[in-house]
Design a protein around this motif. Structure first.
Motif, PDB file in Angstrom:
ATOM      1  N   LEU A  10       0.831  -1.204   0.000  1.00  0.00           N
ATOM      2  CA  LEU A  10       0.000   0.000   0.000  1.00  0.00           C
ATOM      3  C   LEU A  10       0.868   1.256   0.000  1.00  0.00           C
ATOM      4  CD1 LEU A  10      -2.772   1.351   0.162  1.00  0.00           C
ATOM      5  CD2 LEU A  10      -2.656   1.118   2.661  1.00  0.00           C
ATOM      6  N   ALA A  11       1.923   1.236   0.825  1.00  0.00           N
ATOM      7  CA  ALA A  11       2.829   2.392   0.870  1.00  0.00           C
ATOM      8  C   ALA A  11       3.469   2.615  -0.493  1.00  0.00           C
ATOM      9  CB  ALA A  11       3.896   2.186   1.944  1.00  0.00           C
ATOM     10  N   SER A  12       3.894   1.527  -1.139  1.00  0.00           N
ATOM     11  CA  SER A  12       4.513   1.652  -2.468  1.00  0.00           C
ATOM     12  C   SER A  12       3.533   2.228  -3.481  1.00  0.00           C
ATOM     13  CB  SER A  12       5.015   0.285  -2.945  1.00  0.00           C
ATOM     14  OG  SER A  12       5.991  -0.235  -2.074  1.00  0.00           O
ATOM     15  N   ALA A  13       2.268   1.762  -3.411  1.00  0.00           N
ATOM     16  CA  ALA A  13       1.250   2.275  -4.334  1.00  0.00           C
ATOM     17  C   ALA A  13       1.008   3.762  -4.112  1.00  0.00           C
ATOM     18  CB  ALA A  13      -0.051   1.495  -4.152  1.00  0.00           C
ATOM     19  N   LEU A  14       0.991   4.184  -2.855  1.00  0.00           N
ATOM     20  CA  LEU A  14       0.783   5.603  -2.553  1.00  0.00           C
ATOM     21  C   LEU A  14       1.992   6.437  -2.973  1.00  0.00           C
ATOM     22  CD1 LEU A  14      -0.973   5.325   0.932  1.00  0.00           C
ATOM     23  CD2 LEU A  14      -1.999   5.963  -1.251  1.00  0.00           C
ATOM     24  N   PHE A  15       3.200   5.860  -2.810  1.00  0.00           N
ATOM     25  CA  PHE A  15       4.397   6.562  -3.284  1.00  0.00           C
ATOM     26  C   PHE A  15       4.309   6.797  -4.791  1.00  0.00           C
ATOM     27  CE2 PHE A  15       7.048   4.731   0.401  1.00  0.00           C
ATOM     28  CZ  PHE A  15       6.940   5.913   1.120  1.00  0.00           C
ATOM     29  N   ILE A  16       3.879   5.752  -5.497  1.00  0.00           N
ATOM     30  CA  ILE A  16       3.815   5.831  -6.960  1.00  0.00           C
ATOM     31  C   ILE A  16       2.760   6.837  -7.405  1.00  0.00           C
ATOM     32  CG2 ILE A  16       3.204   4.524  -9.036  1.00  0.00           C
ATOM     33  CD1 ILE A  16       4.413   2.042  -7.638  1.00  0.00           C
ATOM     34  N   SER A  17       1.604   6.821  -6.745  1.00  0.00           N
ATOM     35  CA  SER A  17       0.516   7.709  -7.158  1.00  0.00           C
ATOM     36  C   SER A  17       0.855   9.171  -6.923  1.00  0.00           C
ATOM     37  CB  SER A  17      -0.769   7.355  -6.401  1.00  0.00           C
ATOM     38  OG  SER A  17      -0.659   7.720  -5.038  1.00  0.00           O
ATOM     39  N   ASP A  23       6.175  11.735   3.054  1.00  0.00           N
ATOM     40  CA  ASP A  23       6.471  11.674   4.484  1.00  0.00           C
ATOM     41  C   ASP A  23       5.237  11.253   5.277  1.00  0.00           C
ATOM     42  OD1 ASP A  23       5.226  14.007   3.766  1.00  0.00           O
ATOM     43  OD2 ASP A  23       6.416  15.313   5.057  1.00  0.00           O
ATOM     44  N   LEU A  24       4.048  11.676   4.839  1.00  0.00           N
ATOM     45  CA  LEU A  24       2.811  11.270   5.515  1.00  0.00           C
ATOM     46  C   LEU A  24       2.568   9.772   5.330  1.00  0.00           C
ATOM     47  CD1 LEU A  24       0.328  12.114   7.094  1.00  0.00           C
ATOM     48  CD2 LEU A  24      -0.803  12.666   4.933  1.00  0.00           C
ATOM     49  N   VAL A  25       2.889   9.251   4.138  1.00  0.00           N
ATOM     50  CA  VAL A  25       2.749   7.812   3.891  1.00  0.00           C
ATOM     51  C   VAL A  25       3.684   7.037   4.814  1.00  0.00           C
ATOM     52  CG1 VAL A  25       3.094   5.972   2.196  1.00  0.00           C
ATOM     53  CG2 VAL A  25       2.044   8.130   1.497  1.00  0.00           C
ATOM     54  N   ALA A  26       4.920   7.513   4.977  1.00  0.00           N
ATOM     55  CA  ALA A  26       5.890   6.823   5.837  1.00  0.00           C
ATOM     56  C   ALA A  26       5.415   6.796   7.283  1.00  0.00           C
ATOM     57  CB  ALA A  26       7.255   7.505   5.731  1.00  0.00           C
ATOM     58  N   GLU A 467      18.097  29.981   9.046  1.00  0.00           N
ATOM     59  CA  GLU A 467      18.502  29.621   7.689  1.00  0.00           C
ATOM     60  C   GLU A 467      18.994  28.182   7.628  1.00  0.00           C
ATOM     61  OE1 GLU A 467      18.314  31.234   4.755  1.00  0.00           O
ATOM     62  OE2 GLU A 467      17.132  32.758   5.794  1.00  0.00           O
ATOM     63  N   ALA A 468      19.672  27.752   8.692  1.00  0.00           N
ATOM     64  CA  ALA A 468      20.156  26.366   8.736  1.00  0.00           C
ATOM     65  C   ALA A 468      18.987  25.387   8.684  1.00  0.00           C
ATOM     66  CB  ALA A 468      20.983  26.134  10.003  1.00  0.00           C
ATOM     67  N   TYR A 469      17.936  25.698   9.432  1.00  0.00           N
ATOM     68  CA  TYR A 469      16.751  24.835   9.409  1.00  0.00           C
ATOM     69  C   TYR A 469      16.103  24.836   8.022  1.00  0.00           C
ATOM     70  CZ  TYR A 469      16.921  24.455  14.514  1.00  0.00           C
ATOM     71  OH  TYR A 469      17.299  24.178  15.785  1.00  0.00           O
ATOM     72  N   LYS A 470      16.137  25.993   7.346  1.00  0.00           N
ATOM     73  CA  LYS A 470      15.530  26.075   6.021  1.00  0.00           C
ATOM     74  C   LYS A 470      16.283  25.246   4.987  1.00  0.00           C
ATOM     75  CE  LYS A 470      13.433  30.668   6.526  1.00  0.00           C
ATOM     76  NZ  LYS A 470      13.463  32.077   6.058  1.00  0.00           N
ATOM     77  N   THR A 471      17.579  25.024   5.209  1.00  0.00           N
ATOM     78  CA  THR A 471      18.346  24.242   4.237  1.00  0.00           C
ATOM     79  C   THR A 471      17.982  22.767   4.275  1.00  0.00           C
ATOM     80  OG1 THR A 471      20.182  23.805   5.771  1.00  0.00           O
ATOM     81  CG2 THR A 471      20.308  25.826   4.449  1.00  0.00           C
ATOM     82  N   VAL A 472      17.375  22.322   5.362  1.00  0.00           N
ATOM     83  CA  VAL A 472      17.053  20.902   5.525  1.00  0.00           C
ATOM     84  C   VAL A 472      15.745  20.583   4.811  1.00  0.00           C
ATOM     85  CG1 VAL A 472      16.601  19.039   7.169  1.00  0.00           C
ATOM     86  CG2 VAL A 472      18.225  20.857   7.757  1.00  0.00           C
ATOM     87  N   ASN A 473      15.764  19.567   3.983  1.00  0.00           N
ATOM     88  CA  ASN A 473      14.533  19.080   3.354  1.00  0.00           C
ATOM     89  C   ASN A 473      13.863  18.125   4.341  1.00  0.00           C
ATOM     90  OD1 ASN A 473      12.583  17.682   1.856  1.00  0.00           O
ATOM     91  ND2 ASN A 473      13.721  17.959  -0.047  1.00  0.00           N
ATOM     92  N   TRP A 474      12.968  18.672   5.151  1.00  0.00           N
ATOM     93  CA  TRP A 474      12.393  17.885   6.249  1.00  0.00           C
ATOM     94  C   TRP A 474      11.495  16.767   5.744  1.00  0.00           C
ATOM     95  CZ3 TRP A 474      14.696  18.170  10.637  1.00  0.00           C
ATOM     96  CH2 TRP A 474      15.361  19.345  11.004  1.00  0.00           C
ATOM     97  N   GLU A 475      10.911  16.935   4.574  1.00  0.00           N
ATOM     98  CA  GLU A 475      10.101  15.847   4.014  1.00  0.00           C
ATOM     99  C   GLU A 475      10.964  14.609   3.784  1.00  0.00           C
ATOM    100  OE1 GLU A 475       7.198  14.840   0.193  1.00  0.00           O
ATOM    101  OE2 GLU A 475       7.992  16.854   0.473  1.00  0.00           O
ATOM    102  N   ILE A 480      12.842   9.213   5.410  1.00  0.00           N
ATOM    103  CA  ILE A 480      13.900   8.253   5.742  1.00  0.00           C
ATOM    104  C   ILE A 480      13.682   7.690   7.147  1.00  0.00           C
ATOM    105  CG2 ILE A 480      16.383   7.952   6.102  1.00  0.00           C
ATOM    106  CD1 ILE A 480      16.771  10.266   4.088  1.00  0.00           C
ATOM    107  N   GLY A 481      13.421   8.603   8.104  1.00  0.00           N
ATOM    108  CA  GLY A 481      13.202   8.152   9.484  1.00  0.00           C
ATOM    109  C   GLY A 481      12.002   7.236   9.614  1.00  0.00           C
ATOM    110  N   GLY A 482      10.978   7.471   8.792  1.00  0.00           N
ATOM    111  CA  GLY A 482       9.788   6.636   8.853  1.00  0.00           C
ATOM    112  C   GLY A 482       9.935   5.317   8.142  1.00  0.00           C
ATOM    113  N   MET A 483      10.774   5.242   7.111  1.00  0.00           N
ATOM    114  CA  MET A 483      10.898   4.013   6.341  1.00  0.00           C
ATOM    115  C   MET A 483      11.952   3.062   6.885  1.00  0.00           C
ATOM    116  SD  MET A 483       8.544   4.039   4.157  1.00  0.00           S
ATOM    117  CE  MET A 483       9.035   2.566   3.274  1.00  0.00           C
ATOM    118  N   ILE A 484      12.920   3.563   7.631  1.00  0.00           N
ATOM    119  CA  ILE A 484      13.951   2.672   8.176  1.00  0.00           C
ATOM    120  C   ILE A 484      13.335   1.579   9.063  1.00  0.00           C
ATOM    121  CG2 ILE A 484      15.842   2.596   9.863  1.00  0.00           C
ATOM    122  CD1 ILE A 484      16.981   5.094   8.548  1.00  0.00           C
TER     123      ILE A 484
END
Length: 617
Positions: A10-17, A23-26, A467-475, A480-484
């Motif tokens: 299901l997660a893979s299907a939602l990733f594809i769609s 990040d919400l799927v993870a 600015e440091a926080y803005k450089t991070v792609n939090w999604e 990554i944290g959710g899929m590990i």
């Protein structure tokens, strides 16, 4: 096991769609696995304390420092000048420089900083930017294979090997295979570039110009931007813009007011409407810059006894002198929305360009269509190019906000104002220190990266912590944290063993080479639809188990997962770099199929052939 595999499917299907944020799927997958008690809360949240996630955060900050100090742009500009005007040398140099930068920072950030440089170089060499921008995007992914930190899948397989007791990889473990990847990519692109957009026969008419005059012509400013001067007897004197309500009454927008400040100064000082506010009072001799049709501007001037300084210009008239649109204080530039821009789907009037950056949007290019009127009610879409006007200082601030937009059309001579060039040597020293620490392994790799990130902030290479926080792609971080932990569930329930047995059962009888090819191409196909990080997290434990069952070293199989997940070229939406160059290069989906698909297949064949030589079974 059924619940785990079902959640994975299901997660893979939602990733594809792509209909729900990745990040919400993870996170949703984690919640499901916790609710069914497949993972404990500690196991489900373990991904966010994983060293891979912490390193990724640090690398985003380090990359931000490299970009904000102009280090990447300065180095690339100097190196790329060596290529001259030869299209072949230019393509090779672009791919080499981009690959080197991509070895240390994210591929999206690499393309964002290189895109305006490459467009400017293409203009100077009278080459269609489309000949260089797709190779630029592909090279950013190829460069990720040079070092351990080049791309998230590299860190994922390192973690998998460590957890399985196979030791850790060194900083340059990927370098030999990365060099082969880059060489293969460059050679292949020399043959495949014939399918990329070429220069038009009528040259300048459709040339993707980026100078002030070319931008003015491209967006037909001579036909839609008019100067109206307030005379001594005009009734609008002493009235505010709010009282006049010009947009509603005449269908035009006053985008700025120019007012002479002294007799000694031949230039006009620009007063942005939003800075002055609705209460700005019109004064005698003010010059109003209005955006709209000639008929509406003429009616406005006649109604209030104003002097219309411009006449309606034919479409093929040469652009007017640059000072009409820009002075030493004010300029125009073209910007593009990034794939993950928060502005996508917003109305122009809700974008905050005026409120936050004191910048006006003069026009929108959407595919081959130019939108020049009633822009406030226009909803911005991915792929739009926006023509903006403001002070060079404000344009520089906008250019630094690379999370939402990338300044493409800013003139070369003004582009240096975007970055803190005086901090570039400090950023270079910090990056060198990080690389030395990673190579010598005097301290853990995650500590080396975090030290570099902190130093970037302390020494001002990143302006401040905000600015440091803005450089991070939090999604990406949450993904990554959710899929590990998903890999933990796959291992824990025996799903990894089942899937690996399927691979071994179907391909193992043909030998390890066949199994290696199966792992590589399965990963390569899946990464067309889901992120390379998620793909690597899912396939790493499967590849490891399959290799163990076959009784061979898992090293080449895990490298196949990392490379297969990163080498994704056949779709414009499979990676952010591919999507980012699509509009600027005027690419169609067919260009990615004609160029990217053959490159992806060639890369797979070469990798399956050479991996056993670098990492024997």
């Amino acid at each position: 096991m059924i619940i785990t595999l079902g959640t994975l499917a299901l997660a893979s299907a939602l990733f594809i769609s792509g209909k729900i944020r990745s990040d919400l799927v993870a996170i949703g997958s984690l919640v499901v696995l916790m609710l069914f008690q497949i993972l404990t809360p500690g196991e489900a949240l373990s991904g966010f304390s994983n060293s891979v996630v912490i390193m990724m955060i640090g690398l985003f900050v380090v990359g931000g420092g490299i970009f904000q100090t102009g280090l990447a742009k300065m180095a690339s500009r100097q190196l790329l000048q060596l290529a001259g005007t030869s299209e072949t040398r230019l393509l090779i140099m672009v791919m080499l420089v981009t690959s080197v930068i991509g070895a240390f920072v994210s591929n999206t950030g690499t393309v964002a900083v290189m895109l305006p440089v490459v467009v400017s170089l293409a203009m100077s060499a009278r080459t269609n930017p489309g000949q260089l921008l797709m190779p630029l995007a592909f090279a950013s992914s190829l460069g990720g294979m040079l070092t351990l930190i080049g791309t998230p899948p590299n860190l994922v397989i390192q973690e998998t090997l460590q957890n399985a007791g196979y030791g850790s990889l060194s900083f340059f473990s990927f370098t030999p295979i990365g060099l082969v990847s880059i060489a293969t990519g460059i050679v292949a692109m020399l043959f495949l570039r014939r399918f990329l957009p070429k220069n038009d026969e009528d040259g300048d008419k459709k040339h993707n110009g980026r100078t002030l005059k070319e931008l003015a012509r491209k967006y037909q400013l001579s036909r839609n931007l008019f100067r109206i001067q307030v005379g001594a007897d005009s009734p609008i004197q002493t009235k505010t813009l709010l009282e006049l309500n010009i947009p509603a009454s005449f269908g035009i927008n006053v985008i700025e007011i120019r007012r002479k400040t002294s007799a000694k100064n031949q230039f006009f000082k620009t007063i942005n409407q939003e800075i002055a506010g609705p209460g700005t009072v019109i004064q005698e001799d003010d010059i109003l810059y209005v955006n709209g049709t000639f008929e509406h501007a003429q009616r406005f001037a006649e109604t209030y006894g104003l002097v219309l300084l411009d006449r309606q210009a034919p479409e093929n008239q040469p652009p007017a002198s640059a000072e009409r649109y820009a002075t030493h204080d004010v300029g125009i530039a073209e910007v593009m929305l990034t794939p993950n821009s928060r502005l996508i789907g917003q109305l122009v009037k809700q974008s905050g360009f005026r409120e936050k950056y004191r910048i006006n949007i003069l026009g929108i290019q959407r595919k081959e269509q130019y939108l020049l009127h009633n822009l406030k009610e226009e909803k911005m879409r991915f792929g739009d190019a926006l023509l903006v006007q403001g002070t060079w200082k404000d344009i520089a601030l906008l250019a630094a906000e690379q999370a939402d937009v990338v300044v493409v059309g800013q003139p070369v001579e003004e582009s240096r104002k975007v970055t803190m060039d005086h901090k570039a040597p400090i950023a270079a020293g910090i990056m060198l220190l990080m690389v030395l620490l990673l190579i010598t392994e005097l301290i853990p790799a995650v500590a080396s990266v975090m030290i570099a990130a902190v130093l970037m902030v302390v020494f001002g290479c990143v302006r401040n912590m905000e600015e440091a926080y803005k450089t991070v792609n939090w999604e990406s971080i949450v993904l990554i944290g959710g899929m590990i932990p998903m890999s933990i569930a796959i291992e824990k329930t025996g799903a990894a063993k089942l899937l690996s047995e399927g691979l071994v059962g179907s391909l193992g009888g043909f030998g390890p080479i066949a199994l290696l090819a199966g792992v590589y191409f399965t990963t390569s196909i899946l990464t067309l639809f889901i992120s390379n990080t998620a793909c690597a997290v899912l396939f790493a434990p499967i590849a490891l188990t399959a290799a163990v069952q076959l009784g061979v070293s898992p090293m080449p199989f895990l490298f196949a997962v990392s490379i297969g997940a990163s080498m994704c070229f056949a779709s414009p939406f499979s990676t952010p770099p591919n999507a980012l160059v699509m509009s600027a290069g005027r690419y169609k989906f067919s260009h990615y199929l004609k160029v990217g698909l053959p490159l992806q297949l060639v890369m797979g064949v070469v990798m399956v052939a050479v991996l056993p030589y670098f990492f024997p079974f």
